[in-house]
Each structure stands twice: as C-alpha cells, then as structure tokens.
Design an enzyme around this catalytic site. Structure first.
Site, short mmCIF file in Angstrom:
data_model
loop_
_atom_site.label_atom_id
_atom_site.label_comp_id
_atom_site.label_asym_id
_atom_site.label_seq_id
_atom_site.Cartn_x
_atom_site.Cartn_y
_atom_site.Cartn_z
N ALA A 52 43.83 -62.60 -23.90
CA ALA A 52 43.18 -63.74 -25.05
C ALA A 52 44.35 -64.45 -25.60
O ALA A 52 44.14 -65.88 -25.61
CB ALA A 52 42.22 -63.19 -26.06
N GLY A 107 40.08 -51.15 -15.01
CA GLY A 107 38.86 -51.17 -14.19
C GLY A 107 38.63 -52.53 -13.86
O GLY A 107 38.19 -52.76 -12.73
N GLY A 108 39.20 -53.62 -14.23
CA GLY A 108 38.96 -54.92 -13.38
C GLY A 108 38.52 -55.89 -14.37
O GLY A 108 38.17 -55.79 -15.58
N ASP A 120 45.36 -54.62 -37.34
CA ASP A 120 45.72 -55.61 -37.87
C ASP A 120 45.02 -56.76 -38.26
O ASP A 120 45.11 -57.57 -39.57
CB ASP A 120 47.31 -55.74 -37.77
N HIS A 175 34.94 -44.53 -24.07
CA HIS A 175 35.05 -44.43 -22.79
C HIS A 175 34.93 -42.88 -22.38
O HIS A 175 35.46 -41.94 -23.01
CB HIS A 175 36.36 -44.80 -22.33
N ARG A 215 28.17 -46.87 -20.48
CA ARG A 215 29.36 -45.99 -20.93
C ARG A 215 28.78 -44.95 -22.22
O ARG A 215 29.06 -43.94 -22.22
CB ARG A 215 30.49 -46.79 -21.54
N ARG A 223 29.43 -52.78 -24.97
CA ARG A 223 30.09 -53.58 -23.68
C ARG A 223 29.67 -53.16 -22.44
O ARG A 223 30.18 -52.04 -22.06
CB ARG A 223 31.36 -53.78 -24.00
N SER A 268 35.47 -57.02 -20.90
CA SER A 268 36.24 -57.32 -21.94
C SER A 268 37.39 -58.61 -21.49
O SER A 268 37.53 -59.28 -22.37
CB SER A 268 37.00 -55.86 -22.32
N LEU A 269 38.18 -58.23 -20.29
CA LEU A 269 38.97 -59.38 -19.89
C LEU A 269 38.53 -60.72 -19.79
O LEU A 269 39.07 -61.81 -20.21
CB LEU A 269 39.66 -58.79 -18.63
#
Length: 528
Positions: free
Chosen positions: A12, A44-45, A203, A224, A268, A364, A369-370
């Site tokens: 990101a 994972g990808g 943070d 996970h 998950r 999720r 996520s990516l």
C-alpha cells in the site's frame, strides 16, 4: 504541487508513493529498511477476477460470504471490480508472476469459488511484489527516509499537517505535509503467536487514535490456521491446503471433515477454531498438516520458502506431517476510512492493513489483503489528485455512513499503582484471553490486568518503549471491542455467545450477494 508524506513500505505504501510522486512532492518514511514489511512475507498470493472463466460478481460474492455480513458493500465492489486493472499495473511494474504454458498460473484458496489467486516464486508472492515496487519507488523521485519511527501525527486546527518521527540516531524530526497517507500495517505483535514480522506493533492505528481519528472493528483479528508450531510461527500458506494437504489430529484422523463441508478449505476463522478445539480435545497434543501425498519434488518447486523453513527446523514435510498452530495474521479493524482512503480526520488517509475500509467485514477472504492495499492506495492518490490535498479547495467529507452504530471501544483508566508494561506478558495475555476463543470472564480479567500496566514515562522514550506504549493502547482497545460484541461473527468467537446475532450492529453496511452483483457491470478482459 502538494507535499505528501507516506508512512509505510508494504504494497500500500509503495504504490501510494509511486502514484503520488507523479504529480506531488512525496516523502516515504518507513520504520525499518525499505524492504521490511508484511508484504515481503506474504506467501499465499493476490486474488483478482482476472481470467475469462471468472467474474467480478463471483469475487464479490465470495468476499461477502467470508465477511459474515459486516462488509461495506461499496468497498467490496471497488476492491473486486478494480482488481484486474491493478494486476495489470503490477505486471507493468515488472512483477514476475508464475506462469503455466506461457499464461499466468493461478491457484485455488479457501472460500474462493474460482481459482483466481496469482503467485510468484511459488510461495514468495509478497517478496516479488515488494522487489518490483521498491525498484519503482527508488526510480520515482520520492524521498525515502528509512529507520524512521512514527511517534505521532501533527494536528493543527482539526486537521493533520504532518508527522513527528524518531530517527535512527535518536533525534526527533517533524515533516510538514498537505496530506499524510498511513500505510503502516497491522499489529501482530499483540499476540504471543503471530506470522507478522517484529515491526508490526500497530503504530499507525495508535497514532491515528490518539489524534482523534475513528477506529473500527478492532475485535476482528484473523488467526491464520496453519503456522508451524515452532518458535517464530513460520506461516504455512493456505495454498498448501489448496493443493491438497490435510489436517490430522493426534490420532491421525481428518477432523475438519466433521467441522465444515469445505473441510480444510473452509474460511480461516472456521479452520482456526477447528484446530483449537481439536487440540483441547486431544489434551494439548498438536494438530499436524499432512502434505506427504504431494511429494517432495512438488513441494520443493511449488513452495520453496516453506520447504526451506521446514528443513531448517529439522522437518521433512514430504515424508511426515508437520505440527501447526493458529497464529495472529491479519487485522480487519483499523483506522476507519471511506472508499477513497479518507479517515474522519481531515488531511489523513489510511490504506492497507492499517485501515478499516469495511471490505473484509468480520473475516478477510484469503489473498484479498494484497489486493486491498493495491486498490485503495490508488484510490487515495486519485482522491488527492481530484480534490487537492487538504486543506485545498474542497471540504473534507463526512464520516462514512457505515460507522453509524459501530462499536465504540472504551479505554479504562490505569490504576494509580500501575507498573510498566512487559511486552511478553501482554502478548501472552492477549493470546489467552482475546485470541481464537473469547468469553466475558477472561476478557474482563484481561481488562483489569491491562489497567494495572502503564507505558514508560512520557518523553525521551526509546523506540522499543514507544512500541510497547502503542501495544498497550491497542490491547485495551481490542479487549474492549471484544467485550462489546456479544455474539460470534467471523474472526470474533465468543464461547459464551456462540451464535451470530440475527441482525448485525452495522446493518447499513450489509448487502446480500445478489444486491452486490447488481451493482457490477464490469467485463473482465484478459491480458496474460
């Protein structure tokens, strides 16, 4: 030309810095080295409806089902509809995704109805994406400041105007900005078992909360299911189960068949709870992941990073099952944003895991996520380009409607005789009380213990002490949020409230899959 400060160097932050540097003056600050982030460890990808036999509507449907009724529909649609174009961007940056017969290879992961997950280097997807994006940032003209710890956001007249940093030499620095984009990742270091690197101490979320930005969904931490049950909790990708590996209990039985129709490929949270229950039922004896049927050659080629980690630990996973445990992996909660990454604090944007867009809901979907970091970094920069960085031109938008009715985490005061927090004790406390299984008795006990701890003296603190202070703030927020949600939903499981409430607290956020599909008019084209 606006001054943009980007905090964080995962997918990101790197994408935000590259895109913003095309038209703005950008400074990217990162806590460690530029290449150190959760992204670099992602195995994972990245999921996207990129192929002709897939559809955006299907990806939306899968994401909504995994999110257990708390997804923000508009965020899910943005995530999935823009995914294919963002994959093309990564290809243009030079990301070397795995190929099969000249075309992009793809895999199936838990709770996906189609094989749509792209990998690179077998199980080194994040590292390959990080490599390509770091190269792009270095070529972009953005100023890069490494080893810079985010102490706090600078707020003036109700708007964020910069960041306060602690530099590697121990000196403080303040960077002025017209807009700040937080991309500082999650807080896996809250827990005794985590797949996250040491830098993930939350943070950005803590700084935004102290500055007055809304935070949301903090009770939803995804565990996970399969990390190696050895020191370091090395992640064993979901893709291993996607390829056919199975979970077995101490008696060698496949127990997930009795837990969910999708067995090892269930969402998950379901698999993680299934493992935890089985370990308890077997007197603490560990569950094992059995990948022996896949063969040594396939495992070494498809999962070289995991293969090397197993062998380094003295285990040959091609010949014998390996012990696994759930581990804190991804925070669905964070700094609340709209679909352009704008927080409730003017001038502050948040993208990636630090943000709560609502796209993930209560849980999720694997490999989203990516994609989230990629999509919403683009959208945040587009919003700055379109409206001008705050405080230019236009009024900051109202808080997103989905925040109405969201749980508000209370932070109890400290006892007058509070003692300095010990990180290892905090991590064990959170794991035991706010981990995979939760209940009121243990959460209330945890809140009492946390109230008896304090951060080190304000001022002149080391980076480690500042991290501990952030973890203490966030631990209190997580426990408070977990106490407030008296139901089990997605990644949040209360053994004293095992059922899901008939109506979500965030009803404005939800939509059924059919409604979501009607919003989409996206034709998927392929450019392999």
């Amino acid at each position: 030309m606006s001054r943009i400060v980007v905090v964080g160097s995962g997918i990101a932050g790197l994408v935000a810095a590259v895109e913003a540097s095309r038209t703005h003056s950008v400074t990217l600050v990162t806590k460690a080295e530029l290449v150190e982030s959760n992204t670099a460890y992602a195995q994972g990808g990245i999921a996207a409806a990129y192929f002709p036999d897939d559809s955006v509507a299907s990806h939306v449907d899968d994401t909504l089902r995994a999110g257990a009724g708390l997804n923000v529909r508009d965020a899910v649609v943005a995530l999935c509809a823009e995914g294919p174009d963002r994959i093309r961007d990564l290809l243009a940056f030079g990301v070397a995704f795995d190929r099969s017969g000249g075309d992009l290879a793809r895999g199936l992961e838990a709770a996906h109805s189609n094989a749509r997950v792209l990998h690179a280097g077998g199980d080194a997807t994040g590292a390959e994406i990080e490599r390509a994006l770091v190269r792009a940032v270095r070529a972009s003209g953005a100023r890069i400041v490494e080893q810079a710890f985010l102490c706090d956001l600078v707020v003036a007249d109700g708007a964020v105007t910069g960041v306060e940093l602690l530099l590697a030499d121990g000196t403080a620095d303040v960077l002025d900005a017209d807009a700040v984009i937080l991309a500082s990742g999650g807080a896996g270091q809250l827990y005794a078992h985590t797949t996250n690197p040491a830098v993930t101490t939350g943070d950005g979320v803590a700084a935004a909360w102290r500055a007055g930005a809304a935070v949301a969904d903090l009770e939803f931490y995804q565990f996970h299911p399969t990390a190696l049950a050895i020191p370091g909790s090395f992640l064993v990708s979901e893709a291993v189960r996607g390829e056919g590996a199975v979970l077995r209990n101490a008696r060698g039985e496949r127990f997930m068949l009795d837990v969910d129709p999708d067995a090892e490929l269930a969402p998950r949270d379901v698999v993680a709870r299934g493992i935890a229950v089985e370990v308890a039922a077997q007197g603490g004896r560990p569950v094992v992941l059995d990948a022996t049927a896949l063969g040594a050659e396939f495992l070494a080629r498809r999962f070289p990073t995991i293969d090397a980690a197993c062998r380094a630990a003295g285990m040959d996973w091609s010949r014998e099952p390996v012990p696994v445990t759930p581990a804190a992996h991804y925070w669905m909660g964070g700094v609340a944003t709209d679909t352009s990454g704008r927080t409730t604090l003017p001038g502050l944007y948040a993208v990636g895991e630090v943000a709560c867009t609502g796209a993930h809901g209560a849980n999720r979907l694997a490999s989203n996520s990516l994609l989230e970091g990629l999509v919403f970094a683009h959208r945040a920069v587009a919003a700055i380009d379109e409206s001008g960085a705050w405080p230019n031109a236009v009024a900051w938008p109202e808080a997103p409607a989905w925040l109405d009715g969201a749980l508000v985490a209370a932070t109890p005061g400290e006892h007058v005789d509070a003692v300095p927090v010990d990180r290892a004790q905090l991590q064990t406390l959170l794991w035991d009380t706010a981990g995979v299984h939760r209940d009121r008795e243990r959460l209330e006990a945890a809140a009492g213990v946390l109230a008896g701890w304090r951060a080190s003296a304000v001022g002149g603190r080391t980076r480690r002490e500042r991290e501990d202070a952030n973890l203490l703030d966030l631990a209190r927020l997580v426990v408070s949020s977990a106490l407030g949600r008296e139901e089990s939903r997605g990644a949040h499981f209360r053994s004293d409230f095992p059922s899901t409430a008939a109506e979500a607290r965030h009803t404005a956020r939800t939509a059924d899959a059919a409604d979501a599909a009607l919003l989409i008019d996206t034709e998927v084209t392929v450019s392999c």
